[in-house]
Design an enzyme around this catalytic site. Structure first.
Site, PDB file in Angstrom:
ATOM      1  N   SER A  23       5.972  -6.144  -4.054  1.00 39.38           N
ATOM      2  CA  SER A  23       5.966  -7.187  -5.087  1.00 39.38           C
ATOM      3  C   SER A  23       4.683  -7.023  -5.896  1.00 39.38           C
ATOM      4  O   SER A  23       3.718  -6.407  -5.412  1.00 39.38           O
ATOM      5  CB  SER A  23       5.979  -8.558  -4.396  1.00 39.38           C
ATOM      6  OG  SER A  23       5.582  -9.569  -5.299  1.00 39.38           O
ATOM      7  N   TYR A  66       2.971 -14.548   1.632  1.00 38.38           N
ATOM      8  CA  TYR A  66       3.869 -13.629   0.930  1.00 38.38           C
ATOM      9  C   TYR A  66       3.060 -12.472   0.339  1.00 38.38           C
ATOM     10  O   TYR A  66       3.389 -11.302   0.535  1.00 38.38           O
ATOM     11  CB  TYR A  66       4.638 -14.376  -0.156  1.00 38.38           C
ATOM     12  CG  TYR A  66       5.650 -13.529  -0.898  1.00 38.38           C
ATOM     13  CD1 TYR A  66       6.922 -13.311  -0.387  1.00 38.38           C
ATOM     14  CD2 TYR A  66       5.320 -12.929  -2.116  1.00 38.38           C
ATOM     15  CE1 TYR A  66       7.852 -12.522  -1.066  1.00 38.38           C
ATOM     16  CE2 TYR A  66       6.237 -12.147  -2.807  1.00 38.38           C
ATOM     17  CZ  TYR A  66       7.495 -11.942  -2.276  1.00 38.38           C
ATOM     18  OH  TYR A  66       8.413 -11.158  -2.952  1.00 38.38           O
TER      19      TYR A  66
HETATM   20  P1  NDP Z   1      16.941 -13.606  -1.689  1.00 36.04           P
HETATM   21  O1  NDP Z   1      16.257 -14.725  -0.979  1.00 36.04           O
HETATM   22  O2  NDP Z   1      17.763 -13.893  -2.880  1.00 36.04           O
HETATM   23  O3  NDP Z   1      17.820 -12.771  -0.641  1.00 36.04           O
HETATM   24  C1  NDP Z   1      17.225 -12.381   0.569  1.00 36.04           C
HETATM   25  C2  NDP Z   1      18.268 -11.826   1.498  1.00 36.04           C
HETATM   26  O4  NDP Z   1      17.616 -11.608   2.760  1.00 36.04           O
HETATM   27  C3  NDP Z   1      19.417 -12.797   1.750  1.00 36.04           C
HETATM   28  O5  NDP Z   1      20.617 -12.087   1.854  1.00 36.04           O
HETATM   29  C4  NDP Z   1      19.036 -13.414   3.082  1.00 36.04           C
HETATM   30  O6  NDP Z   1      20.123 -13.833   3.890  1.00 36.04           O
HETATM   31  C5  NDP Z   1      18.350 -12.245   3.776  1.00 36.04           C
HETATM   32  N1  NDP Z   1      17.502 -12.752   4.850  1.00 36.04           N
HETATM   33  C6  NDP Z   1      16.562 -13.719   4.751  1.00 36.04           C
HETATM   34  N2  NDP Z   1      16.071 -13.974   5.972  1.00 36.04           N
HETATM   35  C7  NDP Z   1      16.721 -13.160   6.830  1.00 36.04           C
HETATM   36  C8  NDP Z   1      16.671 -12.982   8.226  1.00 36.04           C
HETATM   37  N3  NDP Z   1      15.869 -13.712   8.992  1.00 36.04           N
HETATM   38  N4  NDP Z   1      17.477 -12.073   8.816  1.00 36.04           N
HETATM   39  C9  NDP Z   1      18.318 -11.344   8.057  1.00 36.04           C
HETATM   40  N5  NDP Z   1      18.440 -11.462   6.736  1.00 36.04           N
HETATM   41  C10 NDP Z   1      17.637 -12.379   6.126  1.00 36.04           C
HETATM   42  O7  NDP Z   1      15.759 -12.584  -2.050  1.00 36.04           O
HETATM   43  P2  NDP Z   1      15.666 -11.478  -3.212  1.00 36.04           P
HETATM   44  O8  NDP Z   1      16.928 -10.746  -3.313  1.00 36.04           O
HETATM   45  O9  NDP Z   1      15.058 -12.106  -4.382  1.00 36.04           O
HETATM   46  O10 NDP Z   1      14.522 -10.537  -2.597  1.00 36.04           O
HETATM   47  C11 NDP Z   1      14.794  -9.327  -1.914  1.00 36.04           C
HETATM   48  C12 NDP Z   1      13.474  -8.610  -1.707  1.00 36.04           C
HETATM   49  O11 NDP Z   1      12.862  -8.337  -2.965  1.00 36.04           O
HETATM   50  C13 NDP Z   1      12.475  -9.410  -0.888  1.00 36.04           C
HETATM   51  O12 NDP Z   1      11.777  -8.545  -0.032  1.00 36.04           O
HETATM   52  C14 NDP Z   1      11.526  -9.964  -1.949  1.00 36.04           C
HETATM   53  O13 NDP Z   1      10.248 -10.207  -1.432  1.00 36.04           O
HETATM   54  C15 NDP Z   1      11.536  -8.843  -2.968  1.00 36.04           C
HETATM   55  N6  NDP Z   1      11.154  -9.240  -4.320  1.00 36.04           N
HETATM   56  C16 NDP Z   1      11.988 -10.064  -5.057  1.00 36.04           C
HETATM   57  C17 NDP Z   1      11.648 -10.412  -6.346  1.00 36.04           C
HETATM   58  C18 NDP Z   1      12.539 -11.280  -7.190  1.00 36.04           C
HETATM   59  O14 NDP Z   1      12.182 -11.585  -8.343  1.00 36.04           O
HETATM   60  N7  NDP Z   1      13.695 -11.701  -6.727  1.00 36.04           N
HETATM   61  C19 NDP Z   1      10.392  -9.937  -6.960  1.00 36.04           C
HETATM   62  C20 NDP Z   1       9.603  -9.074  -6.118  1.00 36.04           C
HETATM   63  C21 NDP Z   1      10.004  -8.756  -4.852  1.00 36.04           C
HETATM   64  P3  NDP Z   1      21.009 -15.129   3.529  1.00 36.04           P
HETATM   65  O15 NDP Z   1      21.866 -14.665   2.391  1.00 36.04           O
HETATM   66  O16 NDP Z   1      21.760 -15.371   4.775  1.00 36.04           O
HETATM   67  O17 NDP Z   1      20.043 -16.196   3.147  1.00 36.04           O
END
Ligand code: NDP
Length: 251
Positions: free
Chosen positions: A158, A171
């Protein structure tokens, strides 16, 4: 420079054919888009997430589009212990004998608060899911990654993992850790030459996490995750062979 190459990459229809790729947090957001993109370019994807129903919908979407049959792995990474990880590694070894791609995507935002008041329990949760879990999963899956002739491990960073920002607490610290883990592992594996290790910052994307981080923002002003997939396909596929230890940007 490398980010520009990755961004400009347009994957061929079968570019990821015969590759087995595990994606964590595949049920939603960026992980979901990555699973669809990899499958649509021929990869067999292992969909790991904690919500079975989301993974089943994704499975149906991939098969309906004619993609290779995916595998579903329901695992809550925040709670999983040793046996959960080893069972996954065993299943991959028994089914395919190797793993060609590992996308560490699952993550959590945690609290937006000053360090002085940051909740210690939440700090541990965020550090565990965002940093410890990618370490554990990589370690446990190393034997199947070694069976691939060209494996790609891709961590998710990030902007706040490169330049700290007030109130991003655990984070930001966890993403700095991810950058360090990428460099360390890449350096350790450099001489072997068959496992490359990189780190990708997707930038702002229209997901639940983004909406939680910026509640006042119009979600429509952020790009859909599906539009950011060029660098993911480049890094997870054969086109980036030889690239390791790098930290790239999608935007
Ligand atoms: P979301 O919160 O939209 O999605 C995260 C996903 O991870 C969901 O499918 C969620 O499951 C799953 N998840 C969360 N906790 C667990 C767990 N304990 N076990 C298994 N699966 C889990 O996040 P994003 O798509 O936005 O982010 C994805 C990555 O990108 C992250 O690492 C984030 O830090 C990074 N990122 C995102 C940015 C953004 O603008 N969106 C910017 C920079 C980095 P469930 O669907 O069941 O909740």
């Amino acid at each position: 420079m490398l980010s520009a190459t990755a961004k400009a990459h347009r994957a061929e229809p079968d570019e990821l054919k015969n590759r087995v790729i595990l994606i964590t947090g595949a049920g939603d957001g960026i992980g979901r888009a990555a699973a669809l993109a990899c499958a649509s370019h021929g990869a067999t994807v292992v969909l790991l997430g904690r919500t079975q129903s989301k993974l089943e919908v994704l499975y149906d979407e991939i098969t309906a589009a004619g993609g290779p049959e995916p595998a579903i792995c329901v695992l809550d990474l925040a709670r999983s212990d040793g046996p959960g990880y080893f069972k996954l590694a065993e299943q991959i070894a028994d089914t395919w004998g190797r793993l060609d791609g590992l996308l560490h995507n699952a993550g959590m935002l945690g609290q937006r608060a000053p360090i002085e008041h940051y909740d210690i329990g939440i700090w541990h949760q965020v550090m565990h899911l965002n940093l410890n879990v990618p370490f554990i999963l990589t370690q446990v899956l190393m034997p199947v990654l070694r069976k691939s002739l060209d494996a790609s491990v891709l961590f998710t960073s990030s902007g706040v993992g490169r330049q700290g920002r007030a109130y991003w607490g655990a984070y930001a610290a966890s993403k700095f850790g991810v950058e360090g883990l990428t460099q360390t592992l890449a350096d350790e594996l450099q001489t072997e030459g068959t496992i490359r290790v990189n780190c990708l910052n997707p930038g702002s994307a229209r997901t639940h996490m983004r909406a939680a981080a910026y509640p006042g923002e119009d979600p429509a002003s952020r790009p859909e995750p599906a539009t950011l997939m060029g660098p993911y396909l480049w890094l997870l596929g054969p086109a980036s062979k030889g690239t390791t230890g790098k930290s790239l940007d999608c935007q």
